[in-house]
Write an enzyme that holds these catalytic residues in place. Structure first.
Site, PDB file in Angstrom:
ATOM      1  N   GLU A 213      10.841   2.453 -14.210  1.00  0.00           N
ATOM      2  CA  GLU A 213       9.706   3.375 -14.050  1.00  0.00           C
ATOM      3  C   GLU A 213       8.476   2.870 -14.793  1.00  0.00           C
ATOM      4  O   GLU A 213       7.350   2.968 -14.297  1.00  0.00           O
ATOM      5  CB  GLU A 213      10.074   4.786 -14.545  1.00  0.00           C
ATOM      6  CG  GLU A 213      11.218   5.450 -13.790  1.00  0.00           C
ATOM      7  CD  GLU A 213      10.867   5.839 -12.355  1.00  0.00           C
ATOM      8  OE1 GLU A 213       9.725   5.631 -11.924  1.00  0.00           O
ATOM      9  OE2 GLU A 213      11.776   6.352 -11.662  1.00  0.00           O
TER      10      GLU A 213
ATOM     11  N   ARG B 250       5.109   1.716 -12.704  1.00  0.00           N
ATOM     12  CA  ARG B 250       3.950   2.602 -12.878  1.00  0.00           C
ATOM     13  C   ARG B 250       2.948   2.031 -13.879  1.00  0.00           C
ATOM     14  O   ARG B 250       1.740   2.022 -13.622  1.00  0.00           O
ATOM     15  CB  ARG B 250       4.406   3.996 -13.338  1.00  0.00           C
ATOM     16  CG  ARG B 250       5.363   4.657 -12.358  1.00  0.00           C
ATOM     17  CD  ARG B 250       5.685   6.084 -12.751  1.00  0.00           C
ATOM     18  NE  ARG B 250       6.902   6.532 -12.075  1.00  0.00           N
ATOM     19  CZ  ARG B 250       7.163   7.779 -11.726  1.00  0.00           C
ATOM     20  NH1 ARG B 250       6.290   8.737 -11.980  1.00  0.00           N
ATOM     21  NH2 ARG B 250       8.293   8.104 -11.131  1.00  0.00           N
TER      22      ARG B 250
ATOM     23  N   ASP C 254      16.979   1.938  -2.327  1.00  0.00           N
ATOM     24  CA  ASP C 254      15.808   1.808  -1.449  1.00  0.00           C
ATOM     25  C   ASP C 254      14.926   0.581  -1.696  1.00  0.00           C
ATOM     26  O   ASP C 254      14.763  -0.289  -0.837  1.00  0.00           O
ATOM     27  CB  ASP C 254      14.949   3.093  -1.507  1.00  0.00           C
ATOM     28  CG  ASP C 254      14.650   3.582  -2.932  1.00  0.00           C
ATOM     29  OD1 ASP C 254      15.131   2.969  -3.901  1.00  0.00           O
ATOM     30  OD2 ASP C 254      13.916   4.584  -3.070  1.00  0.00           O
TER      31      ASP C 254
ATOM     32  N   GLU D 276       6.245   8.436   0.496  1.00  0.00           N
ATOM     33  CA  GLU D 276       6.783   7.426   1.424  1.00  0.00           C
ATOM     34  C   GLU D 276       6.294   7.566   2.864  1.00  0.00           C
ATOM     35  O   GLU D 276       5.978   6.557   3.521  1.00  0.00           O
ATOM     36  CB  GLU D 276       8.322   7.426   1.387  1.00  0.00           C
ATOM     37  CG  GLU D 276       8.913   6.886   0.086  1.00  0.00           C
ATOM     38  CD  GLU D 276       8.856   7.865  -1.072  1.00  0.00           C
ATOM     39  OE1 GLU D 276       8.647   9.075  -0.819  1.00  0.00           O
ATOM     40  OE2 GLU D 276       9.002   7.445  -2.239  1.00  0.00           O
TER      41      GLU D 276
ATOM     42  N   THR E 162       6.099  -1.004  -5.414  1.00  0.00           N
ATOM     43  CA  THR E 162       6.734   0.213  -4.896  1.00  0.00           C
ATOM     44  C   THR E 162       6.075   1.486  -5.428  1.00  0.00           C
ATOM     45  O   THR E 162       6.443   2.588  -5.046  1.00  0.00           O
ATOM     46  CB  THR E 162       8.260   0.198  -5.169  1.00  0.00           C
ATOM     47  OG1 THR E 162       8.868   1.229  -4.406  1.00  0.00           O
ATOM     48  CG2 THR E 162       8.565   0.370  -6.642  1.00  0.00           C
TER      49      THR E 162
HETATM   50  C1  DMJ Z   1       7.880   6.299  -6.885  1.00  0.00           C
HETATM   51  O1  DMJ Z   1       8.003   6.201  -8.244  1.00  0.00           O
HETATM   52  C2  DMJ Z   1       8.153   4.984  -6.212  1.00  0.00           C
HETATM   53  O2  DMJ Z   1       7.630   4.991  -4.940  1.00  0.00           O
HETATM   54  C3  DMJ Z   1       9.610   4.659  -6.143  1.00  0.00           C
HETATM   55  O3  DMJ Z   1       9.862   3.508  -5.407  1.00  0.00           O
HETATM   56  C4  DMJ Z   1      10.367   5.788  -5.507  1.00  0.00           C
HETATM   57  N1  DMJ Z   1      10.080   7.040  -6.126  1.00  0.00           N
HETATM   58  C5  DMJ Z   1       8.719   7.408  -6.384  1.00  0.00           C
HETATM   59  C6  DMJ Z   1       8.030   8.100  -5.237  1.00  0.00           C
HETATM   60  O4  DMJ Z   1       8.791   8.845  -4.432  1.00  0.00           O
END
Ligand code: DMJ
Length: 649
Positions: A280, A284, A413, A548, A637
């Site tokens: 995370e 981020r 994912d 998403e 992501t």
């Molecule tokens: C985000 O932190 C990122 O997109 C991660 O890959 C999946 N979860 C959240 C958003 O849903």
């Protein structure tokens, strides 16, 4: 003792000759019995009957209201389900804040007319009987398509009854909905038939509104709690502020950006005794700082990126070199979660774009070496099925654990997403990554791809020890965008076809809900004759403002220029505004996407709403393909764009 007199009893013995079933016999017999009664008895009976009639008439509306209020029969996919009008029990954490969450609507409010759901759903509801809550889905997709075509002349529909468009106003109904979630009323603007410019402005408005809440009630903290006008801490690193930096830059919100930059330069310190999650904080914080550095050229952000990147490195000090999930960035120690020595596969394989870029920028190869090793190990591991990976990996042995369970949702994912994106980032040279990606897609097609009933929506289910489950997380909706991106970079054209099919499915996960917002998880119906495609379990009805689907809409629009993707995104943005916007600032995740009258706010604005969701909305509505060109950048992501490396590197 006295013997009862004849007057006090009526004999109920029906004897006698003749056919006692005949009407005539029954009429005569009753009349005889009546005549045998004393006058007092007859008067008593007549009085009682009259009294019952009067009471019945007087109480009829109350009784029916009462029962209508307690239970509303809703026709669900699996049959008839009783839905309590009393709102669902809030989660523990929300309960603590209950005084701050206003009361649910009264029965009277609940019956007040309101516009429900998105256009597709509204049109579907036209077909339902009047005055009843029983709703039978017919063909949601065809109806949604019709609604799409007939834009501009859509009738507005109240529950079970058709009303004329001029009888309802967008503003009025939106306000009602907000009153019902007890979120103070917010001015709703209708930009629906205006040009793209206004849609971009609407996204900027949404960002400003979210930022207002963050600034007033959570400045410098991790996450806004907009209902209680407070904040929540996760890592204690100003997560929302950092996640939002490049969004502000892209949306051209320079004033807000400058304020945030000042905070980064004067307040942000990573020298803190806190445990952070490696994945995370990489996607981020490290990702957010690196992309902001690239967009602005300001070395402040690279310095900060280098600082956090270096502090995260102890996570890789494990026997297997598969990183631990948690790092104390102040002490320089790392550890797995308390209950296991496993890490999540998606987490250890979705930090590569960021650490590789950090190495390129700093010329320090240690970052890249650490994350590349993880990919090399995973590439060779036993336990995959047709390229699909399990969800856990052990940090001691370096082997997959909990074998036999395969999903493209939570915990797996972004493994698939980062195979493709690393290949793109590195100039399409790392063939192992591409091979793993292509093989995994074949695995998806072979094991997880199915069609729903009645509308043949293509969806990605899950596999558990050979058993297929038609469950799909909203998280899987990254896949249409990733497939389209691959096709854009030269992968087979059928990837784009699959992307389009899955995009429709992800859109329907919104359109088929009463709020027009997707739940966290859906189950697809596969039996012929199902009433509708999507089922949602009670525990899965929440919406966390996730990005998403909007992300995929952005990719699909960029590559196809099909305007329907923009229109779908526009519908979704409006529904976020209708059901999740908090008047005093901020947006909140909600507990129940199936109840437009009481979606039940959760009192949390996730940092990815600013980092990802609003950014992808803006890029979806922008006509400028050079605004973060997909030939020059690859999004991590968490929607932070990082450069595709020049081919010489
Ligand atoms: C985000 O932190 C990122 O997109 C991660 O890959 C999946 N979860 C959240 C958003 O849903």
């Amino acid at each position: 003792m006295h013997s009862p007199s004849r007057k006090e009893f009526v004999s109920l013995t029906f004897t006698g000759s003749g056919n006692y079933n005949s009407k005539q016999w029954r009429r005569q017999s009753c009349w005889r019995k009546w005549k045998q009664l004393s006058r007092l008895q007859r008067n008593l009976i007549l009085f009682s009957v009259a009294l019952m009639l009067v009471c019945g008439i007087a109480t009829y509306p109350t009784v029916t209201e009462h029962f209508r209020g307690l239970t509303v029969v809703v026709k669900e996919d699996e049959g008839h389900v009783l839905k309590l009008a009393i709102p669902e029990v809030l989660p523990e954490s929300d309960k603590q804040n209950q005084p701050l969450v206003p009361e649910p609507p009264s029965e009277k409010q609940k019956r007040a007319p309101h516009k429900r759901g998105p256009p597709g759903l509204q049109n579907r509801l036209q077909k339902k009987g009047t005055g009843s809550d029983i709703q039978v889905e017919e063909n949601p997709i065809q109806e949604a398509k019709k609604a799409d075509k007939g834009k501009g002349e859509k009738p507005l529909v109240k529950r079970g009854a058709l009303i004329e468009a001029d009888q309802a106003t967008e503003g009025g109904t939106a306000k009602e909905a907000e009153n019902k979630v007890a979120v103070p009323a917010v001015e709703q603007e209708d930009h629906s038939h205006e040009p793209e410019f206004d849609r971009l402005e609407a996204v900027r408005d949404a960002f400003r509104h979210a930022w207002k809440g963050y600034k007033e009630f959570a400045w410098g903290q991790d996450e806004l709690r907009p209902i209680s006008k407070s904040y929540g801490e996760w890592f204690g690193l100003g997560l929302t502020l950092i996640d939002a930096l490049d969004t502000m830059w892209i949306l051209n919100l320079r004033e807000e950006f400058e304020e945030a930059k000042t905070w980064v330069s004067t307040e942000l310190s990573f020298n803190k005794n806190v445990d952070v999650n490696l994945f995370e904080s990489t996607i981020r914080i490290l990702g957010g700082l690196l992309s902001t550095y690239h967009l602005t050229g300001d070395a402040l952000f690279l310095d900060k990126a280098k600082d956090i990147g270096t502090r995260l490195m102890p996570a890789f000090n494990t026997p297997s070199k598969i990183p631990y999930s948690d790092v104390n960035i102040g002490k320089g120690t790392a550890h797995p979660p308390r209950w296991t020595s496993d890490s999540t596969v998606a987490e250890v394989t979705s930090i590569q774009l960021e650490f590789r870029e950090l190495s390129r920028l700093t010329q320090d190869t240690r970052y890249r070496a650490a994350v590349d090793k993880v990919m090399q190990k995973v590439h060779k591991l036993e336990g995959k099925q047709d390229g699909l990976v399990p969800m856990f990996i052990n940090t001691n042995s370096g082997q997959f654990t909990h074998l036999g369970v395969f999903t493209l949702g939570a915990r797996a994912d972004s493994y698939y997403e980062y195979l493709l994106k690393q290949w793109i980032q590195g100039g399409q040279k790392e063939t192992e990554l591409l091979e793993d990606y292509l093989q995994a897609l074949e695995g998806v097609k072979k094991n997880l791809l199915k069609k729903s009933s009645p509308n043949s929506l293509t969806f990605v289910g899950e596999l558990s020890h050979g058993q297929f489950s038609p469950k799909m997380d909203h998280l899987v909706c990254f896949l249409p965008g990733t497939l389209a991106l691959g096709a854009h970079h030269g992968l087979p054209a059928d990837h784009m076809e699959l992307a389009k099919q899955l995009m429709e499915t992800c859109y329907q996960m919104y359109a088929q809900m009463e709020t027009g917002l997707s739940p966290e998880i859906v189950h697809f119906n596969m039996h012929e004759g199902s009433i509708r495609d999507v089922d949602v379990k009670l525990a899965d009805r929440h919406n966390l403002l996730r990005p998403e689907t909007v992300e995929s809409l952005f990719y699909l629009y960029r590559f196809t220029k099909d305007r329907k993707y923009r229109d779908w995104g526009w519908e979704i943005l409006q529904n976020f505004n209708k059901y999740t916007k908090v008047s005093t600032g901020g947006y909140t995740s909600i507990n129940n996407v199936r109840d437009p009258e009481y979606p039940s706010p959760r009192d949390k604005m996730e940092s990815f709403f600013l980092g990802e969701t609003l950014k992808y909305f803006y890029l979806l509505f922008s006509d400028d393909p050079e605004l973060v060109s997909l030939d020059k950048y690859v999004f991590n992501t968490e929607a932070h764009p990082l450069p595709i490396w020049p081919s010489a590197e």
